[in-house]
Write an enzyme that holds these catalytic residues in place. Structure first.
Site, PDB file in Angstrom:
ATOM      1  N   ARG A 119       0.848  -1.188   0.000  1.00 38.98           N
ATOM      2  CA  ARG A 119       0.000   0.000   0.000  1.00 38.98           C
ATOM      3  C   ARG A 119       0.890   1.247   0.000  1.00 38.98           C
ATOM      4  O   ARG A 119       1.039   1.946   1.001  1.00 38.98           O
ATOM      5  CB  ARG A 119      -0.942  -0.014   1.196  1.00 38.98           C
ATOM      6  CG  ARG A 119      -1.789  -1.264   1.249  1.00 38.98           C
ATOM      7  CD  ARG A 119      -3.019  -1.097   2.079  1.00 38.98           C
ATOM      8  NE  ARG A 119      -4.102  -0.529   1.274  1.00 38.98           N
ATOM      9  CZ  ARG A 119      -5.299  -0.230   1.759  1.00 38.98           C
ATOM     10  NH1 ARG A 119      -5.561  -0.409   3.027  1.00 38.98           N
ATOM     11  NH2 ARG A 119      -6.236   0.261   0.980  1.00 38.98           N
ATOM     12  N   GLN A 124      -0.870   2.368  -6.155  1.00 40.43           N
ATOM     13  CA  GLN A 124      -2.300   2.640  -5.993  1.00 40.43           C
ATOM     14  C   GLN A 124      -3.128   2.115  -7.157  1.00 40.43           C
ATOM     15  O   GLN A 124      -4.237   1.608  -6.959  1.00 40.43           O
ATOM     16  CB  GLN A 124      -2.531   4.138  -5.818  1.00 40.43           C
ATOM     17  CG  GLN A 124      -2.167   4.649  -4.439  1.00 40.43           C
ATOM     18  CD  GLN A 124      -2.451   6.135  -4.271  1.00 40.43           C
ATOM     19  OE1 GLN A 124      -2.725   6.832  -5.243  1.00 40.43           O
ATOM     20  NE2 GLN A 124      -2.393   6.607  -3.049  1.00 40.43           N
ATOM     21  N   ASP A 127      -3.972  -1.588  -6.686  1.00 43.28           N
ATOM     22  CA  ASP A 127      -4.538  -1.948  -5.392  1.00 43.28           C
ATOM     23  C   ASP A 127      -5.949  -2.506  -5.558  1.00 43.28           C
ATOM     24  O   ASP A 127      -6.945  -1.784  -5.490  1.00 43.28           O
ATOM     25  CB  ASP A 127      -4.539  -0.724  -4.475  1.00 43.28           C
ATOM     26  CG  ASP A 127      -4.992  -1.042  -3.058  1.00 43.28           C
ATOM     27  OD1 ASP A 127      -5.386  -2.190  -2.805  1.00 43.28           O
ATOM     28  OD2 ASP A 127      -4.961  -0.120  -2.220  1.00 43.28           O
ATOM     29  N   SER A 130      -8.520  -2.092  -2.646  1.00 37.66           N
ATOM     30  CA  SER A 130      -9.242  -0.816  -2.610  1.00 37.66           C
ATOM     31  C   SER A 130     -10.318  -0.749  -3.686  1.00 37.66           C
ATOM     32  O   SER A 130     -11.425  -0.261  -3.451  1.00 37.66           O
ATOM     33  CB  SER A 130      -8.263   0.352  -2.773  1.00 37.66           C
ATOM     34  OG  SER A 130      -7.448   0.487  -1.627  1.00 37.66           O
ATOM     35  N   TYR A 224      -3.955   0.709   7.916  1.00 36.76           N
ATOM     36  CA  TYR A 224      -4.947  -0.034   8.691  1.00 36.76           C
ATOM     37  C   TYR A 224      -4.819   0.326  10.169  1.00 36.76           C
ATOM     38  O   TYR A 224      -3.799   0.836  10.631  1.00 36.76           O
ATOM     39  CB  TYR A 224      -4.751  -1.542   8.514  1.00 36.76           C
ATOM     40  CG  TYR A 224      -5.001  -2.039   7.115  1.00 36.76           C
ATOM     41  CD1 TYR A 224      -6.295  -2.102   6.607  1.00 36.76           C
ATOM     42  CD2 TYR A 224      -3.955  -2.442   6.296  1.00 36.76           C
ATOM     43  CE1 TYR A 224      -6.533  -2.557   5.324  1.00 36.76           C
ATOM     44  CE2 TYR A 224      -4.189  -2.903   5.006  1.00 36.76           C
ATOM     45  CZ  TYR A 224      -5.486  -2.956   4.533  1.00 36.76           C
ATOM     46  OH  TYR A 224      -5.706  -3.404   3.254  1.00 36.76           O
TER      47      TYR A 224
END
Length: 379
Positions: A119, A124, A127, A130, A224
């Site tokens: 992450r 991105q 990902d 997500s 997280y």
């Protein structure tokens, strides 16, 4: 080189790892794209749509593949059909799929797990956690609105005023923020809570009220939350209880990949909710944020209906497949060189997402779980 798109065979999986509009991205990299017949059927994509953009429909795609892409991990029967030296790219929850990991290792297959993509900013666009959480968050709000037997928005009419529904969202990651945004677009009054410090500003940016329980925040690695003590968990429940009781709809989205979901709401808290209220627990598959929630089922606790999420992105297979396919294209592009598929294991994204390579398990937690420490490590 050949990239094969697998037909998903696991129960309830409706997504597909590649969509026709992105096939050209792969052929532009020099790949031949093979698609197993009916791969896109559950996502409402016909075989003819793949053929129209240059993909080849091939029932022997797995055996011919240099790279096999899928949503769910390939079963051991599929792994045995791959040629040694081939690669797979998929979700691969190693903790619950030890037989698959062992088969990949023993077959000399290089495997990459989409949930292990680091992450970091550079990753991105790859990902998939997500992208699929975006779908899940939207779906949760729609489920809550559909189950609740009242309007979400304020309605002012000649016959009187109907007040808006009050929605509480617990967890403000990608899924939670999308649930907030969707509930707000539907006109509900939304309040939300997350243990991370940065979440309050993100909640407010969506137009919702950030719940302040006056507790210490719990920032963890990778964006997280870290685990909380039993004492803090009990105090958090106590302070959340009045918000849960006042909610018409409660949506919970708190989860960390590879770990059991934190228990945020007890059945006693749900029993204090009003008649006709609704609870949507996105984390039901991994233990649940709500005590008593059952994945794939609607159960009644007190006066509330409790919906347990199960493979929620697959419930909207069209957009979920489109987003996931873009993640696949991006990570395959990263691992493609002039000679074709050539992962650079010095790259932190490649190294971080690799599970098996050259007959060995490269993901250290998985290796330790399956093989135990070496003699050197024991000493």
């Amino acid at each position: 080189m050949k990239i094969a798109v697998a037909r998903e065979t696991r129960d309830g999986e409706a997504r597909v790892a590649m969509v026709p509009e992105l096939v050209a991205k792969l052929t532009g990299l020099g790949y031949d794209v093979l698609v197993e017949p009916d791969a896109g059927r559950h996502a409402l994509i016909a075989d003819e749509e793949y053929a129209a953009v240059g993909a080849v429909l091939d029932s022997g795609a797995v055996e011919a593949a240099d790279v096999l892409v899928s949503v769910q991990p390939p079963g051991t029967d599929v792994v045995r059909r791959l040629r040694p030296g081939a690669a797979t790219v998929s979700f691969l929850p190693t903790g619950s799929e030890p037989e698959v990991v062992a088969a990949l290792r023993d077959g000399g297959i290089t495997s990459f797990a989409m949930e292990l993509v680091p992450r970091i900013s550079r990753a991105q666009s790859m990902d998939a956690l997500s992208s699929q959480a975006l779908v899940s968050g939207y779906r949760c709000a729609i489920v809550a609105a559909g189950m609740l037997r009242r309007f979400f928005p304020l309605n002012m009419t000649a016959a009187g005023t109907v007040p808006p529904a009050e929605v509480v969202v617990l967890g403000a990651g990608v899924a939670g923020l999308q649930a907030i945004a969707t509930a707000k677009r539907l006109g509900a009054v939304v309040k939300a809570y997350d243990v991370r410090a940065a979440a309050a500003e993100e909640i407010r940016s969506m137009g919702a009220q950030a719940i302040d329980l006056e507790l210490d925040t719990l920032e963890g690695a990778g964006g997280y939350a870290r685990e909380m003590t039993e004492e803090r968990a009990a105090l958090q429940m106590e302070r959340l209880a009045p918000y849960v009781a006042a909610a018409d709809a409660l949506i919970t989205t708190a989860a960390v990949p590879g770990r059991q979901a934190p228990l945020l709401v007890t059945s006693a808290m749900v029993e204090q909710m009003k008649p006709g209220s609704v609870v949507v627990d996105l984390a039901a598959e991994t233990g649940g944020n709500v005590e008593g929630a059952v994945a794939g089922e609607v159960v009644r606790i007190g006066n509330a209906q409790v919906w347990g999420g199960q493979n929620v992105p697959s419930q909207m297979p069209g957009p979920a497949s489109r987003l996931y396919a873009q993640n696949i294209v991006n990570i395959v592009t990263l691992m493609t060189g002039e000679a074709g598929f050539a992962p650079d294991f010095e790259d932190e994204i490649v190294a971080g997402s690799c599970v098996t390579h050259d007959g060995a398990i490269r993901h250290e937690p998985t290796r330790l779980a399956l093989e135990g420490p070496t003699e050197t490590e024991e000493n």
